[in-house]
Every structure is written in C-alpha cells, then in structure tokens.
Design a protein around this motif. Sequence first.
Motif, PDB file in Angstrom:
ATOM      1  N   ALA A   1       4.789 105.048 -41.446  1.00  0.00           N
ATOM      2  CA  ALA A   1       4.702 105.042 -40.075  1.00  0.00           C
ATOM      3  C   ALA A   1       4.761 103.587 -39.567  1.00  0.00           C
ATOM      4  N   ILE A   2       4.592 102.626 -40.382  1.00  0.00           N
ATOM      5  CA  ILE A   2       4.570 101.382 -40.036  1.00  0.00           C
ATOM      6  C   ILE A   2       6.325 100.997 -39.714  1.00  0.00           C
TER       7      ILE A   2
ATOM      8  N   LEU B   1      -0.819  98.474 -49.187  1.00  0.00           N
ATOM      9  CA  LEU B   1      -0.434  99.713 -48.704  1.00  0.00           C
ATOM     10  C   LEU B   1       0.732 100.318 -49.564  1.00  0.00           C
TER      11      LEU B   1
ATOM     12  N   PRO C   1       1.127 105.539 -44.908  1.00  0.00           N
ATOM     13  CA  PRO C   1       0.992 104.494 -43.924  1.00  0.00           C
ATOM     14  C   PRO C   1       2.308 103.668 -43.672  1.00  0.00           C
ATOM     15  N   LEU C   2       3.032 103.392 -44.903  1.00  0.00           N
ATOM     16  CA  LEU C   2       3.853 102.583 -44.782  1.00  0.00           C
ATOM     17  C   LEU C   2       5.102 103.297 -44.017  1.00  0.00           C
TER      18      LEU C   2
ATOM     19  N   ALA D   1     -10.218  98.715 -44.919  1.00  0.00           N
ATOM     20  CA  ALA D   1     -10.942  98.853 -43.653  1.00  0.00           C
ATOM     21  C   ALA D   1     -11.769  97.984 -43.312  1.00  0.00           C
TER      22      ALA D   1
ATOM     23  N   ILE E   1      -0.749 104.854 -38.866  1.00  0.00           N
ATOM     24  CA  ILE E   1      -1.445 103.447 -38.574  1.00  0.00           C
ATOM     25  C   ILE E   1      -2.785 103.409 -38.790  1.00  0.00           C
ATOM     26  N   LEU E   2      -3.726 104.679 -38.501  1.00  0.00           N
ATOM     27  CA  LEU E   2      -4.846 104.936 -38.658  1.00  0.00           C
ATOM     28  C   LEU E   2      -5.376 104.879 -40.091  1.00  0.00           C
ATOM     29  N   LYS E   3      -4.388 105.400 -41.050  1.00  0.00           N
ATOM     30  CA  LYS E   3      -4.683 105.312 -42.583  1.00  0.00           C
ATOM     31  C   LYS E   3      -4.340 104.066 -42.896  1.00  0.00           C
ATOM     32  N   ALA E   4      -3.612 103.006 -42.289  1.00  0.00           N
ATOM     33  CA  ALA E   4      -3.117 101.811 -42.863  1.00  0.00           C
ATOM     34  C   ALA E   4      -4.570 101.044 -42.387  1.00  0.00           C
ATOM     35  N   ILE E   5      -5.127 101.310 -41.236  1.00  0.00           N
ATOM     36  CA  ILE E   5      -6.149 100.288 -41.158  1.00  0.00           C
ATOM     37  C   ILE E   5      -7.523 100.695 -41.484  1.00  0.00           C
ATOM     38  N   GLY E   6      -7.648 101.978 -42.401  1.00  0.00           N
ATOM     39  CA  GLY E   6      -8.579 102.313 -43.241  1.00  0.00           C
ATOM     40  C   GLY E   6      -9.086 103.502 -42.927  1.00  0.00           C
TER      41      GLY E   6
ATOM     42  N   LEU F   1       1.008 107.626 -35.298  1.00  0.00           N
ATOM     43  CA  LEU F   1      -0.568 107.390 -35.261  1.00  0.00           C
ATOM     44  C   LEU F   1      -1.416 107.420 -36.261  1.00  0.00           C
TER      45      LEU F   1
END
Lengths: 344, 228
Positions: A338-339, B56, A335-336, B84, A254-259, A251
Amino acid sequence: MNIAWKEIKKNKVRFLILGSIVFLVSLLTFIISGLANGLSQDNAALIKDLPKGQFYMNKDAEETYNLSKIDSDIQKEILNKQKDAVAFSIQMGFLNDKDDKQQSVAFVASTDSKLFKNVKDGEIILDSSLKNKGIKVGDTLTNNQFSGEFIVKGFVDQKKYSHAPVAYINMKNYQEIYRVMEMQLIFTPGGDSSKEFTGLQSFSNKDFLNTIPSYNAEQMSLNMIVWFLVVISGMLFAIFFYMMNVQKVGLYGILKAIGIKTSRLFKMMWTQMLFITIIALIMSITLSQFFNMVAPEGMPFHLTFETTAQLSIVFLIIGFIGATLSGMQIKKIEPLQAIQQGEA
Amino acid sequence: MTIFTLDKVRKTFTNGEIEEEILKGINLSLKEGEVTALVGASGSGKSTLLTIAAGLQPASNGQVIFDGNNMTAMSSEEVRKIRASKFGFVFQFAHLVPFLTVEEQLMLMLDVSESRLSKQARKAEVNKILLLVEMDHKKNAYPSSLSGGEKQRVAIARAIIHEPKVLFADEPTASLDSKRSKDVMSLIQNITKTLNITTLMVTHDEEMLSYVDHVIKMSDGIVLQSGD
C-alpha cells in the motif's frame, strides 16, 4: 471510535444505494414468500390445518389418493384400535345454487371425528368464501349426481383444497354422488410411521401434501424464487464490499502499517453490513406486513411473522457470509504494498 | 543513548530462479532525539532498510534491536503492537482516512495505540499536537479540503500524537513543492528535538539534509558513508 459509522455518515449515497437494493430484494422475497404461503393455504388448508399424524392410503393407488380405496375391514380395524383416527375422502365436484349457477367445490366426507365437520344426511357446511357468491345459511343447493338436495347449515373459515372451497357432506351422500363405498384415506393424529397396516402405505403430513397434484410443483417454483433472491442478496453484499475493499486497499494497508488490527477492519465491515441489512429489513418487514393487511381478499397472500423472522435471519447470515468472503482480501493486504502504491 | 540497532541486516528477493541481494549486511545505530537521513540512488536499498527497521517486512538475516528487544525474533502480532505504540509513520503521500476529520484522524491513532488517556485528555492532546503542526484551525476539516502541505502536516501530527519513540519517514517531502518541503522538514526537526523522538528518514532531496543530524549514504545495498 466507531470508524464504520463515520464512513457511512460521510458516504451516505453509496450506502443508501446498497441499502435500497437490499430493501427491494428483501421486500420482494417477503412478498413472494407470502404468496407461496397463501397459495399453499389455498391449495391445501384442509390438510395443513390437521395436527401432526399419519395418513394412510391404498398401496395400489401409487401415491395418488384419488385412486385409493381402503378396504372396509382394515378401516374398521384401525378406527377400533385408535379412537381418534378418521377415515375420509376428498373429491372435486360442483354445486348448483338456487339460480342454477355452478360453484366448483372440494367435497369432503368423513367418519365421526373432531377433525372434520360432521354433517347429517342432506346437509352441507361450506367454506366461507362461498358467502361472497351469494350463498347463505338455509339455502338449498343441488348436484346432478345427487338425488336429493343439500341445505346449507353453516360456514367454516379458511378451509380450501386444490384452490376450491371445501364442502363438508355426509358419508352416505358422498357414496351416492361418487358411487363408491370405500373411503380414500385414513388419518391417525399423533401416529408414527412405524405403525403399518396390511395393504396400506403411510405418509407424514409433509409427504402427503406432496402427493397432492400441483402442490409440490407450485411450492417448489415459488420457494426456488425465494431462495434465489436470498442468494442474490448475499452476492450483492459480496460484490458491494468487494468493490469497496478494492477501492480501499491502499487505505487498509496504511492503517495496518500504523498498527490497526485486521480484526478491527473486519469488524468495521461487519458493522456496516449489519447496519444496512437491519435498516433495510425493518423497512421491508413493515411494508410487507402492511401489505399482508391490505392485500385484496381474492389474492392468496399469507405472511406469518415466523416466516418473516426466519427469512430475516437467513438474510443476515447470507449478508455476513457475502461480506466476509469479500473481506478475505483485507487479510492479504500487505502494508508495504500500500505504501509503495502511493495515495489512494 | 542508542535506541535502535541494525546488526548485519541482509535482505534477498527471489525473482524466479534469480536471487537478488538488496541489503548486504547493514550495521546501523540510531540515537534518541536525532534525525538520521538515508540517502542514495534509486535501488540502493534505503527504502527497504527503512521498512525492515519499521517492522513492515522481515529481514532475511541479521537482527533489528529496538529498545533492547530483538524485533526479528518477535511474532507479527508483537511487531504490530510495537508499530502501533512505539513507532510513528510519515509516508511520501499523507494517506489520511478520507472519511475522518483532522481531529478524528488523530483520535483514531490514539485508539490504535491503545492510549490510556481519558477522553478529555485525548482531546487536549489532539489540540496540543494540532497547535504544534499549526493545523488547529482545520481540526474539523476532511482531507479532501486540505492542500498537499496541510495533509502532510496532519500525517505528521498523526505519526506523533501517541508519543512514539521512533518516527519513520519515507520521502516525506517528495510530493511537495520546495517551500512546503522546507516547512515539513523544519517541523520534523522541531518535533524530534521537542519530543525527544528518534527519526529515521529516507530522502533523495539533498536540500533537506540541512535539517538532519546524521546522513547515511547507501549504494547497492551497503553503507558507503556515514557522517554528521
């Protein structure tokens, strides 16, 4: 949006369990701290109630006040130099009441001073705990080493020494009972350790308390338990948040991936830690203070608000450290990764 | 108008003493309002290319130019800010926050993108996007009560709520059945056109290519074929 609060609301049971454990550990810490304080008062209230100053005993006594004998010339010199200084002695002993029942007491005799009760020849002032043994003002008490009788002149509150009630007697009577002319100790209020006298060793209030047999050992073991519990609570936070973070690696990634900022994830964890700790501390402080009021009279329990506040701050700091240490893994999450790991 | 350009992008990984080149100098440009699909066998480098474009992971060599800015020369904080506010992400799995309702998932994304909308305007925006993905009736539901297709719709809503310029989708239909896959692809196509977003998508499902404007076929770290 306060995501920390949203998570607590959704996972009530999980946070309730941690909160309950912190509550129990902090309550136990407060209770043991109260007992440590109570025992300390019971062991040395007579000394602890004295103002800050310097204690002097004979160097040859090797830090055992019982063996100390202060030379009368030095005593005179010190008492003349410092008007509020006092020479005194403490000895454990017995008193017999009118029914010939023996009561263990700590006899205290001193030169004229505002710091100790001054009593006349044949008079005695006792700690109020002896009222419970049926002793009243005007009663006559005896001691098998004393030729005369002691008449109870009054009582004082909370004056204990070595877990025994204090009995203030006149210096002359003390000298007769213990067959010594010299006093054991000199106390100079506000004095500092730089003042030295020939043949005497000086002690601060704290150092002197540690020379009392059993005091140091008793306090050390109880304080060790208190600090052990504090460390356990810190570890609890570290383990709890570590487990939570391990479950949320995906989680967080993913949160880091979306910024989302890493600092926001840390703030979320700290908010949760603070929320749990503060609620748990409020509950344990309330309960321990209630216990302070209703504790049985014979139980040496004394929990001050100052001690509670100090321990609470330590709990918050330790909780913060524990949570932060476990949160270091958040910083490392890619992030990568986690994805690629798939759904959490 | 070209919004995204990849110029001679290379990526090498070192495994012990062995150095493996995954991307061997990729050139690519994406236009506004178009859906581009990256296809190819497993290990062809399509997902690596997508994650480099999305900021990423860094490229070993070459440049990633977004909206005239060289992303490869930016700090990680600058790249995060772009992710973001300018990018949207849809992954193979929805990856929704389990303790937030559908509405809250979208509100969080508006928070993350530092949207300047007022609280009321944010609510209105959330309602508008939920209507677009046909999930308005589930706005108070938690992810645990949603089906796979519904979760992916919410993930798409989260990816576009802040009006990104580019939508990155990594196998968005891989965890869905055929009917739901078509629904999701149709939704992505519709959103790309309606909101004038640029979409870069990785897929290995050839059926889904009917929903895209361009197909880039990759093999062994190079572009084999590029066409409409």
